[in-house]
Design a protein around this motif. Structure first.
Motif, mmCIF file in Angstrom:
data_model
loop_
_atom_site.group_PDB
_atom_site.id
_atom_site.type_symbol
_atom_site.label_atom_id
_atom_site.label_comp_id
_atom_site.label_asym_id
_atom_site.label_seq_id
_atom_site.Cartn_x
_atom_site.Cartn_y
_atom_site.Cartn_z
ATOM 1 N N THR A 170 0.471 9.669 11.502
ATOM 2 C CA THR A 170 -0.044 8.872 11.636
ATOM 3 C C THR A 170 1.289 8.101 13.468
ATOM 4 O O THR A 170 2.450 9.411 13.407
ATOM 5 C CB THR A 170 1.144 7.517 11.112
ATOM 6 N N ARG A 189 -4.101 7.039 14.048
ATOM 7 C CA ARG A 189 -4.509 7.939 12.593
ATOM 8 C C ARG A 189 -5.099 8.993 13.814
ATOM 9 O O ARG A 189 -6.201 9.048 14.499
ATOM 10 C CB ARG A 189 -4.691 7.470 11.460
ATOM 11 N N GLY A 192 -5.060 1.618 14.345
ATOM 12 C CA GLY A 192 -4.474 1.357 13.359
ATOM 13 C C GLY A 192 -4.253 2.346 11.879
ATOM 14 O O GLY A 192 -3.847 3.428 12.277
ATOM 15 N N THR A 193 -3.743 2.137 11.027
ATOM 16 C CA THR A 193 -2.898 2.975 9.601
ATOM 17 C C THR A 193 -4.014 2.396 8.900
ATOM 18 O O THR A 193 -3.356 3.701 7.603
ATOM 19 C CB THR A 193 -1.454 2.060 9.726
ATOM 20 N N THR A 194 -5.219 3.098 8.337
ATOM 21 C CA THR A 194 -5.689 2.720 7.046
ATOM 22 C C THR A 194 -6.167 4.372 7.089
ATOM 23 O O THR A 194 -6.567 4.953 7.821
ATOM 24 C CB THR A 194 -7.433 2.675 7.553
ATOM 25 N N THR A 195 -5.578 4.703 5.857
ATOM 26 C CA THR A 195 -5.748 5.826 5.387
ATOM 27 C C THR A 195 -7.036 6.095 5.075
ATOM 28 O O THR A 195 -7.508 5.948 4.559
ATOM 29 C CB THR A 195 -4.797 6.585 4.818
ATOM 30 N N LEU A 236 1.063 -1.017 0.374
ATOM 31 C CA LEU A 236 -0.476 -0.068 0.649
ATOM 32 C C LEU A 236 0.408 0.575 0.003
ATOM 33 O O LEU A 236 1.870 1.225 0.594
ATOM 34 C CB LEU A 236 -0.718 -0.251 1.478
ATOM 35 N N GLY A 280 1.476 4.514 1.461
ATOM 36 C CA GLY A 280 1.553 5.652 1.913
ATOM 37 C C GLY A 280 1.466 7.154 1.696
ATOM 38 O O GLY A 280 2.051 7.168 0.673
#
Length: 384
Positions: free
Chosen positions: A342, A359, A381-384, A275, A277
């Protein structure tokens, strides 16, 4: 064009009778003035025939009555017909001939088509394949199927030989009336269910479906050592078991339609895709690092109201969790009054350290002549 249209046979007979009277009436007709009105005739074609007969009998008289520029018709040779044919030089003749040609061409084409239909019969078209009718009716109740399968899996994989009636009572609530509540258990041993996770519902024919359920079970250690010569296979304290549970919709409810089957659980998931970033904004990250640290310290202490932006609602963490460190804070490239980044944070809980990612969204708060950045929202989490 024809000087006068053909009057028919009856006109020819009248003309012959008129010839007998021509000598008696010829002189009077020639002497008549051009402006005199002819006597009334019973038929207009008789008058036309009489005039032509007079021209043939006495051409000199007719010549005197006509203008000098009008040519006299020729009377030489055999007896001329009472009607004179005049050639057409306008487009009317061409249009008439062209129309006749088109008409005959159309008649010929229709004749050919008729002959073809008789000699070569038209084949009957093949019956079109009917499309499969779309399935009608309400959609399968997947949520109810998951709930019933989860209840069944919890009761099915939990047993205690000291209280077999407990398992039977739990199974009876999801089994059809009169079904065997032992469900394949021989009545020995003990096993506990720690967690149940229903998954995919696969509908089948006759309102049936298969529900995948993952169950976390634990087998307690035996109270007494096994008998000599029968070593017990070691079992892990807790492990996941997959269960395919068959269900059917009947009477407005979903019930278990048969015995389930245990299946394996994958040891690992598939490879995750790479993915892209967001790009980091180093200057802004340095500028807001202290703000993020203050927020996570208050987050663990249950005092988020003092470090969040006006109007933001961030529930605090439960007690027993302490902040060890904010390992990193990286703000995304951007601009404006709202920025996101992040954070990697290490917590202390249960006697251990645990690193997690978040986030964090910051917003710029302006008061009088001062401004500062405060946390508006936080998501795990790290989902943008």
């Amino acid at each position: 064009m024809i000087g006068l249209p053909d009057p028919g046979d009856w006109e020819a007979r009248k003309q012959r009778r008129a010839k007998k009277k021509a000598k008696a009436t010829g002189a009077a007709g020639a002497a008549a003035s051009p402006g005199a009105v002819p006597p009334q005739m019973t038929n207009p074609w008789e008058t036309a025939a009489r005039q032509l007969q007079e021209q043939r009998t006495d051409p000199a008289a007719v010549s005197a009555a006509r203008p000098a520029t009008t040519p006299e018709p020729s009377t030489a040779g055999p007896a001329a017909a009472p009607w004179a044919v005049v050639d057409e030089h306008s487009g009317a003749a061409f249009a008439r001939r062209f129309g006749r040609g088109v008409l005959w061409a159309l008649v010929g084409a229709l004749a050919l088509l008729g002959a073809k239909s008789v000699l070569v019969p038209k084949k009957a078209p093949a019956p079109a394949q009917q499309a499969a009718p779309a399935q009608s009716g309400p959609a399968y109740p997947a949520d109810e199927a998951r709930a019933v399968a989860a209840r069944y899996a919890r009761a099915y994989l939990a047993w205690d030989e000291k209280t077999p009636e407990t398992r039977a009572a739990m199974l009876a609530t999801v089994l059809p009336e009169g079904a065997d509540t032992a469900a394949g258990w021989d009545g020995h041993g003990r096993q506990d269910v720690l967690a149940v996770e229903p998954g995919t519902v696969t509908p089948a024919a006759q309102r049936q479906a298969r529900v995948r359920v993952d169950v976390l079970v634990r087998t307690p250690a035996p109270a007494a050592p096994p008998k000599p010569g029968t070593p017990a296979a070691p079992a892990p304290p807790a492990y996941w078991v997959g269960l395919d549970v068959p269900v059917v919709q009947a009477g407005g409810r979903v019930v278990i339609s048969g015995p389930p089957g245990m299946v394996g659980v994958p040891a690992s998931g598939p490879a995750a895709p790479e993915l892209d970033g967001p790009q980091a904004d180093a200057p802004f990250s340095d500028q807001t690092t202290e703000t993020v640290k203050q927020f996570f310290t208050a987050y663990a202490a249950g005092q988020t109201e003092t470090v969040t932006a006006p109007g933001a609602v961030v529930p605090p963490l439960p007690s027993g969790i302490a902040l060890v460190a904010v390992e990193s804070w990286t703000a995304d490239q951007g601009g404006g009054a709202d920025r996101t980044g992040t954070a990697r944070v290490t917590w202390q809980l249960g006697g251990a350290h645990l690193e997690q990612s978040y986030r964090v969204r910051l917003t710029r708060v302006v008061a009088a002549s001062a401004q500062r950045w405060q946390v508006a929202a936080v998501l795990g989490g790290t989902t943008t």
